[in-house]
Design a protein around this motif. Structure first.
Motif, mmCIF file in Angstrom:
data_model
loop_
_atom_site.group_PDB
_atom_site.id
_atom_site.type_symbol
_atom_site.label_atom_id
_atom_site.label_comp_id
_atom_site.label_asym_id
_atom_site.label_seq_id
_atom_site.Cartn_x
_atom_site.Cartn_y
_atom_site.Cartn_z
ATOM 1 N N SER A 134 0.826 -1.201 0.000
ATOM 2 C CA SER A 134 0.000 0.000 0.000
ATOM 3 C C SER A 134 0.865 1.258 0.000
ATOM 4 N N SER A 135 2.076 1.177 0.582
ATOM 5 C CA SER A 135 2.907 2.378 0.589
ATOM 6 C C SER A 135 4.285 2.028 0.011
ATOM 7 N N THR A 136 4.331 1.897 -1.327
ATOM 8 C CA THR A 136 5.577 1.535 -1.990
ATOM 9 C C THR A 136 6.623 2.621 -1.779
ATOM 10 N N ILE A 137 7.844 2.174 -1.473
ATOM 11 C CA ILE A 137 8.924 3.144 -1.296
ATOM 12 C C ILE A 137 9.901 3.013 -2.449
ATOM 13 N N ASN A 138 10.232 4.133 -3.077
ATOM 14 C CA ASN A 138 11.195 4.134 -4.173
ATOM 15 C C ASN A 138 12.327 5.096 -3.836
ATOM 16 N N LEU A 139 13.474 4.526 -3.492
ATOM 17 C CA LEU A 139 14.600 5.367 -3.090
ATOM 18 C C LEU A 139 15.619 5.531 -4.203
ATOM 19 N N SER A 140 15.230 5.223 -5.455
ATOM 20 C CA SER A 140 16.267 5.172 -6.493
ATOM 21 C C SER A 140 16.918 6.536 -6.732
ATOM 22 N N PHE A 141 16.256 7.628 -6.327
ATOM 23 C CA PHE A 141 16.906 8.930 -6.527
ATOM 24 C C PHE A 141 18.161 9.066 -5.657
ATOM 25 N N LEU A 142 18.282 8.213 -4.636
ATOM 26 C CA LEU A 142 19.454 8.281 -3.772
ATOM 27 C C LEU A 142 20.625 7.465 -4.308
ATOM 28 N N SER A 143 20.418 6.791 -5.464
ATOM 29 C CA SER A 143 21.428 5.806 -5.843
ATOM 30 C C SER A 143 22.797 6.430 -6.099
ATOM 31 N N PHE A 144 22.843 7.623 -6.738
ATOM 32 C CA PHE A 144 24.151 8.224 -7.015
ATOM 33 C C PHE A 144 24.964 8.369 -5.739
ATOM 34 N N ILE A 145 24.317 8.965 -4.741
ATOM 35 C CA ILE A 145 25.069 9.309 -3.532
ATOM 36 C C ILE A 145 25.462 8.046 -2.767
ATOM 37 N N MET A 146 24.579 7.017 -2.786
ATOM 38 C CA MET A 146 24.901 5.775 -2.090
ATOM 39 C C MET A 146 26.061 5.063 -2.778
ATOM 40 N N PHE A 147 25.985 4.961 -4.108
ATOM 41 C CA PHE A 147 27.039 4.266 -4.843
ATOM 42 C C PHE A 147 28.388 4.935 -4.616
ATOM 43 N N ILE A 148 28.400 6.267 -4.711
ATOM 44 C CA ILE A 148 29.692 6.943 -4.619
ATOM 45 C C ILE A 148 30.241 6.831 -3.207
ATOM 46 N N ALA A 149 29.363 6.780 -2.210
ATOM 47 C CA ALA A 149 29.849 6.620 -0.833
ATOM 48 C C ALA A 149 30.493 5.256 -0.658
ATOM 49 N N VAL A 150 29.849 4.208 -1.182
ATOM 50 C CA VAL A 150 30.433 2.866 -1.098
ATOM 51 C C VAL A 150 31.790 2.846 -1.790
ATOM 52 N N ILE A 151 31.842 3.415 -2.997
ATOM 53 C CA ILE A 151 33.089 3.389 -3.765
ATOM 54 C C ILE A 151 34.195 4.128 -3.033
ATOM 55 N N ALA A 152 33.872 5.320 -2.514
ATOM 56 C CA ALA A 152 34.917 6.110 -1.855
ATOM 57 C C ALA A 152 35.473 5.370 -0.650
ATOM 58 N N SER A 153 34.609 4.688 0.112
ATOM 59 C CA SER A 153 35.143 4.015 1.297
ATOM 60 C C SER A 153 35.960 2.783 0.913
ATOM 61 N N ILE A 154 35.515 2.030 -0.113
ATOM 62 C CA ILE A 154 36.303 0.865 -0.535
ATOM 63 C C ILE A 154 37.679 1.301 -1.031
ATOM 64 N N VAL A 155 37.703 2.417 -1.769
ATOM 65 C CA VAL A 155 38.982 2.886 -2.289
ATOM 66 C C VAL A 155 39.924 3.262 -1.161
ATOM 67 N N GLN A 156 39.362 3.899 -0.154
ATOM 68 C CA GLN A 156 40.169 4.256 1.016
ATOM 69 C C GLN A 156 40.794 2.992 1.620
ATOM 70 N N LEU A 157 39.998 1.923 1.678
ATOM 71 C CA LEU A 157 40.451 0.651 2.231
ATOM 72 C C LEU A 157 41.593 0.069 1.383
ATOM 73 N N VAL A 158 41.371 0.052 0.062
ATOM 74 C CA VAL A 158 42.403 -0.483 -0.827
ATOM 75 C C VAL A 158 43.692 0.299 -0.665
ATOM 76 N N GLU A 159 43.554 1.624 -0.561
ATOM 77 C CA GLU A 159 44.732 2.467 -0.423
ATOM 78 C C GLU A 159 45.520 2.080 0.823
ATOM 79 N N MET A 160 44.797 1.866 1.935
ATOM 80 C CA MET A 160 45.487 1.509 3.172
ATOM 81 C C MET A 160 46.168 0.152 3.046
ATOM 82 N N LEU A 161 45.489 -0.807 2.389
ATOM 83 C CA LEU A 161 46.077 -2.141 2.230
ATOM 84 C C LEU A 161 47.337 -2.086 1.375
ATOM 85 N N VAL A 162 47.244 -1.352 0.248
ATOM 86 C CA VAL A 162 48.417 -1.277 -0.639
ATOM 87 C C VAL A 162 49.576 -0.597 0.069
#
Lengths: 222, 210
Positions: free
Chosen positions: B81-109
């Motif tokens: 009855s109350s469908t939620i569509n959060l797809s407008f947030l996808s840019f910001i969510m994706f880039i946040a995940v990417i930025a943190s993973i990259v930070q992790l890789v940088e520390m490992l390397v």
């Protein structure tokens, strides 16, 4: 990309002083973001098949760059340098979300064609590059001018490439037929190679070639 | 329906990130002066793509997509009855995940391969703004892969395609130093044109589609 932070001082200079004018005119040719600084190539090439897409892309970049540079410049003393990349990404991502919603609402067909490339404005190196190289170290007004200069420098390359590709590749301009029908009757054919992605690279390569042969100081060693 | 292998091979060849979509061109042009650094960055890209695409896939399917929050409460589902569509947030969510993973890789390397860290210099943080990483996530969202395996195959395939492209161009650029290129075309100009020609060669892989 290896540009150091430029400092602009002088508290009470006129709005369009010589230095400020240079901020706008420099990126148009001698310090062009695409051909000299090599920033923002990623999205620039993929959406130059048609002039219409290139126009909306340039307009979006102009908007995001101006407001992004302005906000980063206002926040520059508050951002701890360790987390600045994340802060910058959040600023860009929010602006791009606005652009995306506006495009979807008012020009849905263009938005459909640009598909993922609107989202990719976030990682467009021009934006992060200008934040890092300019907005982090300068006052708001010069930053806005810098944004306008760089976005327009980006836009004209995009439009030139798009005009070449659309006119030669499909005989159209902004979706309208511009080559007279007689041409085709005489045996002229559209060059389908121009529509394929690799030709965008070659057209940009040729623009770089022309620009550097006019201004030998820009020539690289190897 | 495409099989997983199809998706993998396509991502490497006929839909190569660089030659078909120009994603990640900035670091591609900047780091391709020698094969060694090119290889290092290429491996980093494979790793980051291989990790971020599955994470973003889960995010897309269990948080962002229209009705994706069904697991929380059936009312939020696509038929609820109350469908939620959060797809407008996808840019910001994706880039946040990417930025943190990259930070992790940088520390490992930095910890385990200091020599590589020295060679890659400022370009590791730049992976965060490498278009191919976010581009991969957005294509994954756009094409709506049906299973997690497909998404992983797409991520790894795109990474390998990117590695192949950067190693090839780096090898050519190492050799071209001994050639007599017109002065105005040296460096950037010739790299663009060679990439275009390589792109045309890679387009022939599309023939496999038909």
């Amino acid at each position: 990309m290896s540009e150091s932070v430029e400092k602009v001082k002088a508290p009470s200079e006129p709005l369009f002083s010589k230095k400020n004018k240079k901020l706008i005119t420099d990126p148009l040719s001698d310090n062009n973001p695409i051909t000299i600084q090599v920033l923002g190539i990623c999205s620039a090439l993929a959406i130059t098949v048609q002039v219409e897409q290139a126009f909306f892309m340039s307009a979006s970049v102009l908007f995001v760059l101006i407001f992004g540079n302005l906000s980063i410049s206002l926040l520059r003393n508050l951002i701890p340098s360790r987390v600045r990349i994340i802060v910058q990404l959040v600023v860009v991502a929010s602006l791009v979300i606005i652009v995306n919603e506006v495009l979807q609402a008012f020009v849905p067909d263009v938005s459909e064609k640009l598909s993922v490339f609107v989202g990719l404005i976030i990682t467009n190196c021009i934006i992060m590059g200008r934040f890092e190289a300019f907005a982090m170290g300068n006052k708001p007004w010069p930053s806005v001018l810098d944004a306008v200069g760089n976005a327009v420098g980006y836009a004209w390359i995009l439009l030139v490439v798009a005009i070449f590709r659309e006119v030669l590749g499909s005989g159209k301009f902004w979706g309208m037929e511009i080559l007279p029908q007689g041409f085709y009757e005489m045996g002229y054919m559209n060059n389908n190679l121009m529509i394929l992605p690799p030709m965008a690279l070659i057209v940009v390569g040729i623009i770089i070639w022309i620009q550097r042969s006019k201004n030998p100081t820009l020539v690289e060693e190897h | 329906m495409e099989s997983t292998l199809d998706i993998f091979v396509k991502a490497i060849f006929s839909e190569n990130m660089i030659f078909a979509y120009f994603l990640g061109m900035c670091s591609y042009l900047a780091v391709s002066k020698t094969v060694k650094t090119g290889l290092g960055l290429g491996v980093a890209v494979i790793f980051v793509l291989g990790v971020t695409i599955p994470i973003n896939y889960l995010l897309e399917n269990y948080v962002l997509k229209e009705g994706a929050l069904e697991w929380l409460n059936p009312e939020y589902g696509i038929n609820g009855s109350s469908t939620i569509n959060l797809s407008f947030l996808s840019f910001i969510m994706f880039i946040a995940v990417i930025a943190s993973i990259v930070q992790l890789v940088e520390m490992l390397v930095e910890k385990f391969a200091p020599a590589l860290y020295g060679a890659l210099g400022i370009f590791l943080p730049l992976i965060a703004v490498n278009c191919s990483i976010l581009g991969g996530a957005l294509f994954m969202q756009d094409r709506q892969y049906s299973t997690m395996t497909d998404a992983v195959a797409f991520g790894l395939g795109s990474g390998i395609g990117w590695l192949i492209a950067i190693v090839f161009i780096a090898a050519i650029r190492e050799k071209i130093r001994y050639s007599n290129v017109p002065p105005a075309l040296r460096g950037l100009g010739i790299t663009f044109i060679i990439t275009g020609l390589m792109g045309i060669a890679f387009m022939s892989f599309m023939g496999i589609d038909y």
